[in-house]
Design a protein around this motif. Structure first.
Motif, PDB file in Angstrom:
ATOM      1  N   GLU A 194       0.832  -1.214   0.000  1.00  0.00           N
ATOM      2  CA  GLU A 194       0.000   0.000   0.000  1.00  0.00           C
ATOM      3  C   GLU A 194       0.872   1.273   0.000  1.00  0.00           C
ATOM      4  OE1 GLU A 194      -2.902   1.977   3.393  1.00  0.00           O
ATOM      5  OE2 GLU A 194      -2.405  -0.139   3.560  1.00  0.00           O
ATOM      6  N   GLU A 197       2.961   1.575  -3.302  1.00  0.00           N
ATOM      7  CA  GLU A 197       2.118   2.017  -4.421  1.00  0.00           C
ATOM      8  C   GLU A 197       1.875   3.532  -4.354  1.00  0.00           C
ATOM      9  OE1 GLU A 197      -2.039   0.784  -6.658  1.00  0.00           O
ATOM     10  OE2 GLU A 197      -1.837   0.339  -4.530  1.00  0.00           O
ATOM     11  N   GLN A 200       5.199   5.362  -5.267  1.00  0.00           N
ATOM     12  CA  GLN A 200       5.553   5.315  -6.699  1.00  0.00           C
ATOM     13  C   GLN A 200       4.608   6.175  -7.544  1.00  0.00           C
ATOM     14  OE1 GLN A 200       8.299   3.858  -7.581  1.00  0.00           O
ATOM     15  NE2 GLN A 200       8.447   1.748  -6.926  1.00  0.00           N
ATOM     16  N   HIS A 201       3.325   6.155  -7.209  1.00  0.00           N
ATOM     17  CA  HIS A 201       2.375   7.013  -7.934  1.00  0.00           C
ATOM     18  C   HIS A 201       2.804   8.473  -7.836  1.00  0.00           C
ATOM     19  CE1 HIS A 201      -0.875   4.875  -9.766  1.00  0.00           C
ATOM     20  NE2 HIS A 201      -1.162   4.182  -8.676  1.00  0.00           N
ATOM     21  N   LYS A 242       3.858  -9.658  -5.361  1.00  0.00           N
ATOM     22  CA  LYS A 242       3.388  -8.361  -4.867  1.00  0.00           C
ATOM     23  C   LYS A 242       4.174  -7.205  -5.516  1.00  0.00           C
ATOM     24  CE  LYS A 242       0.565  -9.179  -1.065  1.00  0.00           C
ATOM     25  NZ  LYS A 242       0.082 -10.516  -1.390  1.00  0.00           N
ATOM     26  N   ALA A 245       3.049  -6.733  -9.153  1.00  0.00           N
ATOM     27  CA  ALA A 245       1.693  -6.150  -9.218  1.00  0.00           C
ATOM     28  C   ALA A 245       1.772  -4.644  -8.986  1.00  0.00           C
ATOM     29  CB  ALA A 245       0.786  -6.805  -8.183  1.00  0.00           C
ATOM     30  N   GLN A 246       2.566  -4.245  -7.997  1.00  0.00           N
ATOM     31  CA  GLN A 246       2.704  -2.834  -7.663  1.00  0.00           C
ATOM     32  C   GLN A 246       3.399  -2.061  -8.795  1.00  0.00           C
ATOM     33  OE1 GLN A 246       6.045  -1.497  -6.412  1.00  0.00           O
ATOM     34  NE2 GLN A 246       4.988   0.376  -6.935  1.00  0.00           N
ATOM     35  N   ARG A 248       3.449  -2.801 -11.977  1.00  0.00           N
ATOM     36  CA  ARG A 248       2.563  -2.703 -13.150  1.00  0.00           C
ATOM     37  C   ARG A 248       1.530  -1.593 -12.976  1.00  0.00           C
ATOM     38  NH1 ARG A 248       3.228  -8.722 -13.968  1.00  0.00           N
ATOM     39  NH2 ARG A 248       4.385  -8.794 -15.928  1.00  0.00           N
ATOM     40  N   ARG A 249       1.166  -1.316 -11.728  1.00  0.00           N
ATOM     41  CA  ARG A 249       0.184  -0.255 -11.470  1.00  0.00           C
ATOM     42  C   ARG A 249       0.789   1.146 -11.556  1.00  0.00           C
ATOM     43  NH1 ARG A 249      -3.483  -2.024  -6.231  1.00  0.00           N
ATOM     44  NH2 ARG A 249      -4.256  -4.002  -7.044  1.00  0.00           N
ATOM     45  N   THR A 250       2.092   1.261 -11.358  1.00  0.00           N
ATOM     46  CA  THR A 250       2.649   2.601 -11.144  1.00  0.00           C
ATOM     47  C   THR A 250       3.751   3.043 -12.098  1.00  0.00           C
ATOM     48  OG1 THR A 250       4.169   1.651  -9.505  1.00  0.00           O
ATOM     49  CG2 THR A 250       2.146   2.630  -8.647  1.00  0.00           C
TER      50      THR A 250
END
Length: 340
Positions: A194, A197, A200-201, A242, A245-246, A248-250
């Motif tokens: 959490e 993420e 990085q965002h 994990k 996944a993180q 790829r989102r950011t």
């Protein structure tokens, strides 16, 4: 050569299949602590001898494509008078430089830190470039605790990283962007996910605002792991799942390479986790590699002990760890390889 082609040439030399980056940029207090553990005094001569040992390791360029140096090392020479950045370059290893000035408490965000060193950065980078540095590194740190990192801490740290990266690119120097979520604490792997993420965002939003070109940066993040005091440990597979996944989102697909920091993992853990990441990465858009400090150097220091007669053994220890991490770059590392 245009700034853009300079940046591209450096990226091409740094992001290479099967290779990673050696972090040898410990500050004076940190190297003193590492030396103390093996009963070596942290004098300038001992630091020069040690870092010279690292950079002249035979065959190191087979698995290491870049080295992050401390400012002092840029001006030091090997025993036979060769500048250390040149010794690295002759092995096909790109010399880089740590440019941040360490952390201070962030005002109005209790428990959060922010990194100093933006003042005069441009002038320093010009001088470092003349000494042979082609990339730079800047680290922001995030502590996971009850209320940390705060929204303010996340925003300010991202802004500082972006300003640094923009200054680097304007001078033809590739920035390594390092947002390190610290391992300290007893938090779960989910809590680390959490926070990482959110961090990085914020970092990539800030890089975008500052018009930093993602094609010419290297991201140096921490892996998504439980805190070192957490009651439950995580397997390399869970960490890889994990972390991917993180990412790829950011992280934009335009970023060429992600070189993980080891952040307090043991040499074996850092290699096993990198291996699991690459085994699971499928068609990830970025190359997944390493930029390890202690996880490459710990066995080297133990073998060296500050003695000239141990240099060869220390270099063999470095070559071995670099080779094992080179194997982890392709997901082909096994624990059996540690025995050879």
């Amino acid at each position: 050569m245009s700034i853009q082609s300079e940046l591209q040439a450096t990226i091409s030399d740094m992001i290479v299949e099967g290779k990673g980056i050696l972090a040898a940029d410990e500050s004076l207090p940190t190297i003193a602590k590492r030396f103390k553990a093996v009963n070596v005094e942290s004098t300038e001569e001992n630091r020069r001898a040690y870092r010279s040992l690292l950079l002249t390791t035979p065959g190191l360029g087979e698995f290491i494509s870049g080295v992050i140096l401390f400012e002092e090392t840029l001006g030091q020479k090997t025993a036979d008078g060769k500048p250390l950045p040149q010794a690295a370059a002759e092995q096909g290893i790109v010399p880089g430089i740590k440019v941040d000035k360490g952390t201070v408490a962030l005002a109005n965000a209790p428990g959060d830190l922010v990194t100093q060193g933006l003042d005069g950065l441009s002038d320093r980078l010009v001088a470092y470039k003349e000494q042979g540095a082609r990339f730079a590194k800047w680290r922001e740190v995030y502590t996971i605790a009850g209320h940390n990192p705060t929204a303010l801490g996340i925003k300010v740290n991202a802004e500082v990283l972006a300003r640094y990266a923009a200054i680097c690119q304007s001078l033809g120097i590739v920035p390594i962007v390092e947002p390190e979520v610290l391992l300290d604490g007893d938090h779960t792997i989910e809590r680390c996910f959490e926070v990482t993420e959110a961090v990085q965002h914020a970092v990539f939003h800030a890089l975008y605002r500052h018009r930093v070109e993602p094609e010419y940066i290297v991201l140096k993040p921490s892996m998504v792991v439980p805190g070192k005091d957490a009651p439950t440990k995580a397997s390399p597979e869970e960490i890889a799942e994990k972390t991917l996944a993180q990412l790829r989102r950011t992280v934009p697909a335009a970023v060429p390479g992600i070189n993980f920091l080891s952040g307090g993992q043991t040499p074996e853990e850092a290699t096993a986790n990198l291996n699991a990441l690459n085994a699971m990465a499928d068609n990830a858009p970025w190359q997944l590699s390493f930029s390890y400090g202690r996880a490459l150097q710990e066995p080297v220091l133990k073998a060296w002990q500050g003695r000239a007669e141990n240099v060869q053994a220390a270099q063999q220890a470095l070559y071995k760890r670099a080779k094992l991490n080179g194997a982890a770059r392709t997901g082909s590392y096994t624990a059996e390889m540690e025995k050879n």
